[in-house]
Every structure is written in C-alpha cells, then in structure tokens.
Design a protein around this motif. Structure first.
Motif, PDB file in Angstrom:
ATOM      1  N   THR A  42       2.957  -2.025  -0.003  1.00  0.00           N
ATOM      2  CA  THR A  42       2.033  -1.513  -1.017  1.00  0.00           C
ATOM      3  C   THR A  42       2.748  -1.279  -2.338  1.00  0.00           C
ATOM      4  OG1 THR A  42       0.725  -0.445   0.716  1.00  0.00           O
ATOM      5  CG2 THR A  42       0.345   0.284  -1.539  1.00  0.00           C
ATOM      6  N   LEU A  43       3.934  -0.705  -2.289  1.00  0.00           N
ATOM      7  CA  LEU A  43       4.721  -0.495  -3.510  1.00  0.00           C
ATOM      8  C   LEU A  43       4.992  -1.815  -4.220  1.00  0.00           C
ATOM      9  CD1 LEU A  43       7.360   2.196  -2.476  1.00  0.00           C
ATOM     10  CD2 LEU A  43       5.639   2.414  -4.274  1.00  0.00           C
ATOM     11  N   LEU A  44       5.353  -2.843  -3.457  1.00  0.00           N
ATOM     12  CA  LEU A  44       5.639  -4.153  -4.050  1.00  0.00           C
ATOM     13  C   LEU A  44       4.402  -4.750  -4.719  1.00  0.00           C
ATOM     14  CD1 LEU A  44       7.838  -5.866  -1.284  1.00  0.00           C
ATOM     15  CD2 LEU A  44       8.600  -4.752  -3.389  1.00  0.00           C
ATOM     16  N   MET A  45       3.241  -4.428  -4.197  1.00  0.00           N
ATOM     17  CA  MET A  45       2.000  -4.997  -4.731  1.00  0.00           C
ATOM     18  C   MET A  45       1.633  -4.416  -6.094  1.00  0.00           C
ATOM     19  SD  MET A  45      -0.207  -5.022  -1.186  1.00  0.00           S
ATOM     20  CE  MET A  45      -1.743  -5.592  -1.905  1.00  0.00           C
ATOM     21  N   GLN A 100      -8.391   1.303  -8.371  1.00  0.00           N
ATOM     22  CA  GLN A 100      -9.222   2.510  -8.346  1.00  0.00           C
ATOM     23  C   GLN A 100      -8.806   3.485  -7.242  1.00  0.00           C
ATOM     24  OE1 GLN A 100     -13.574   2.064  -8.927  1.00  0.00           O
ATOM     25  NE2 GLN A 100     -13.201  -0.127  -8.871  1.00  0.00           N
ATOM     26  N   LEU A 101      -7.999   2.995  -6.309  1.00  0.00           N
ATOM     27  CA  LEU A 101      -7.668   3.787  -5.132  1.00  0.00           C
ATOM     28  C   LEU A 101      -6.310   4.468  -5.265  1.00  0.00           C
ATOM     29  CD1 LEU A 101      -8.822   1.194  -2.447  1.00  0.00           C
ATOM     30  CD2 LEU A 101     -10.029   3.276  -3.127  1.00  0.00           C
ATOM     31  N   VAL A 110      -2.284   2.068   0.998  1.00  0.00           N
ATOM     32  CA  VAL A 110      -1.433   1.923   2.182  1.00  0.00           C
ATOM     33  C   VAL A 110      -2.296   1.695   3.420  1.00  0.00           C
ATOM     34  CG1 VAL A 110       0.155   3.130   3.744  1.00  0.00           C
ATOM     35  CG2 VAL A 110       0.534   3.208   1.283  1.00  0.00           C
ATOM     36  N   LEU A 111      -3.392   2.441   3.528  1.00  0.00           N
ATOM     37  CA  LEU A 111      -4.294   2.266   4.667  1.00  0.00           C
ATOM     38  C   LEU A 111      -4.823   0.839   4.727  1.00  0.00           C
ATOM     39  CD1 LEU A 111      -6.125   3.026   7.010  1.00  0.00           C
ATOM     40  CD2 LEU A 111      -7.691   4.095   5.380  1.00  0.00           C
ATOM     41  N   ASN A 112      -5.181   0.257   3.578  1.00  0.00           N
ATOM     42  CA  ASN A 112      -5.669  -1.128   3.567  1.00  0.00           C
ATOM     43  C   ASN A 112      -4.628  -2.087   4.123  1.00  0.00           C
ATOM     44  OD1 ASN A 112      -8.191  -0.574   2.532  1.00  0.00           O
ATOM     45  ND2 ASN A 112      -7.622  -0.988   0.415  1.00  0.00           N
ATOM     46  N   VAL A 113      -3.381  -1.904   3.708  1.00  0.00           N
ATOM     47  CA  VAL A 113      -2.309  -2.779   4.192  1.00  0.00           C
ATOM     48  C   VAL A 113      -2.052  -2.527   5.677  1.00  0.00           C
ATOM     49  CG1 VAL A 113       0.148  -3.330   3.975  1.00  0.00           C
ATOM     50  CG2 VAL A 113      -1.238  -2.949   1.920  1.00  0.00           C
ATOM     51  N   PHE A 114      -1.972  -1.263   6.050  1.00  0.00           N
ATOM     52  CA  PHE A 114      -1.710  -0.904   7.441  1.00  0.00           C
ATOM     53  C   PHE A 114      -2.786  -1.464   8.363  1.00  0.00           C
ATOM     54  CE2 PHE A 114      -1.934   1.998  11.087  1.00  0.00           C
ATOM     55  CZ  PHE A 114      -0.608   2.038  11.480  1.00  0.00           C
TER      56      PHE A 114
END
Length: 259
Positions: free
Chosen positions: A175-178, A204-205, A211-215
């Motif tokens: 997520t950080l990389l994104m 917006q999030l 992180v939840l989306n990636v997880f």
C-alpha cells in the motif's frame, strides 16, 4: 438442503479479526441506486456478514436483520452487540433454508468468494418476498485483468502458507508503494491507465482502509470474477427495477425487485 456444503475458511475469520471496513460512503456507493433509507422498517437478510461492518451500517434503519456467515459470525455479533434488532446465524449461503422470506436480501463482496455464485444468487432470490429487493455487489471480470493474471497466481504460489499477520505487514508495504504513482501519475487525466477509476477511491480512503483493500486481494482463498453476461443472467427472470452498473471499472452493482 444440507447446511454447510462449503468448507469453513479460517482466512476470513483471521481477516476480520485483524482489520475492519469502516467506509460508509463505499457501502452507499456499492448498494446504489438503493439508499440506506430503503432499509427503513424492512426485514433484511444479509448474506455473508463477515465481521459485521455492513450490518452496523443498516442496523439503525432496519426493522430486523438476519445476518448469516459461515466463518466469522462471532466477530460480527460482538461488533454489533449494542443493537437489539439483529439475529446472527452460522449458515452457508449456498445451502441455507431459513424458512422465511425477507423484504431486502443483500450481499456485498461475498458471493464471488463462494464455491458457486450462481447458486448463492438463486438462494438469495428464494429468500426474498414478492415485491422484495435483491442487492448484490461483486468483483467484475472486466477491468481486473492484472489481478486475474498476476495477483491471483502470485497469491496461490506464495501467500497461502504465510501467517495472516505477515500478510498484513506485506499489505501495508504494498500500500505504501502504491501511494507514489497514485498521487503523481494518476493525478493526470490519463484514463487509459489500469485502474484509473478505481484509484480515485484510493485517494478518498485512509491508509488503513487502503491496506484492507490490498489485504483482501491477497488473503481471499478463492474468487470468481463475474462478467456482465453472468450478472445479467442473474437478473433474467420475473424481476423489475433491474439495475446493473460497472463501478469504478472493477466491480458490478446489481439490484432487482422480485415480482
């Protein structure tokens, strides 16, 4: 029908033990063109409540909610213990027979993770009253080529055996990389970029919710991406008020009324 035809998948219990979905605006967009007010005084069936996040969004409106899940009912029940209008049931949405029909039957982000999404929809319809509404949100096949071609094979090869806590750390790193491309390149109107629409929501999030989306993508033990033809087939019958729309290029919002 025989209950629990699907196997329990502990990945979901662990996911909702570690993270929570706290984005009301996303839920409101996923149920579009339906609104929270549509749940007022309704008897509602939630198919796949997970950790009970969406349950908490509709509980202040509904007359009564029956929330079913195969993997995380205890978490959902604890999250919603302040509400008195919810009945939680440990049920398989493919095979359950609750001996009751409801005003609204909805499933958000769940049936594409089942063994048989078509059977899930069939069972949702069976539990809906005449004049009642079915609301579904699922991942779309269209717009998800990179997830299907790259993320899913990577997950199956390398991520199924690691701990969910390690997977959460990996999700935070990804997520950080994104953030760099999404807050630089994706700010330009380059609509040909993959996930251009989807990343509008990313901005917006909160970091936690991204992180939840990636997880979720890395943790889900199985997924079937739903194409438009299949979505239309679900709504092909004695139904009215049919709505099927492609949301942010990566998912389908589906709703219809049972005549």
């Amino acid at each position: 029908m025989v209950n629990n035809s699907q196997k329990k998948q502990n990945e979901w219990y662990e996911q909702w033990s570690l993270v929570q979905d706290d984005s009301l605006f996303l839920f409101q967009e996923w149920i579009y063109p339906n609104k929270l007010d549509d749940f007022k005084n309704a008897e509602v069936l939630e198919c796949g409540c997970g950790g009970g996040q969406h349950t908490s969004f509709i509980a202040p409106y509904a007359k009564a909610i029956t929330s079913v899940d195969l993997n995380a009912v205890s978490l959902a029940k604890n999250r919603n213990k302040s509400f008195e209008n919810i009945a939680f049931k440990d049920e398989d949405i493919l095979s359950m027979d609750l001996k009751k029909k409801f005003d609204i039957v909805f499933s958000i982000g769940v049936i594409h993770h089942t063994d048989d999404p078509d059977l899930a929809v069939e069972n949702m319809i069976m539990h809906t009253k005449k004049g009642g509404k079915i609301i579904i949100w699922v991942y779309s096949k269209e717009g998800n080529f990179l997830v299907r071609a790259l993320v899913e094979p990577f997950r199956k090869l390398f991520l199924t055996k690691i701990s969910r806590k390690s997977l959460l750390l990996l999700s935070k790193f990804i997520t950080l990389l994104m953030y760099f491309p999404i807050y630089t390149l994706y700010l330009f109107k380059l609509k040909f970029l993959p996930y251009y629409e989807y990343f509008q929501n990313f901005r917006q999030l909160t970091f936690y919710r991204n992180v939840l989306n990636v997880f979720d993508k890395l943790n889900a033990p199985q997924v079937q991406f739903i194409d438009k033809e299949r979505a239309e087939r679900w709504a092909n019958g004695d139904f009215s008020n049919i709505h099927i729309s492609h949301y942010k290029g990566v998912s389908y919002r589906i709703s219809f009324t049972k005549n």
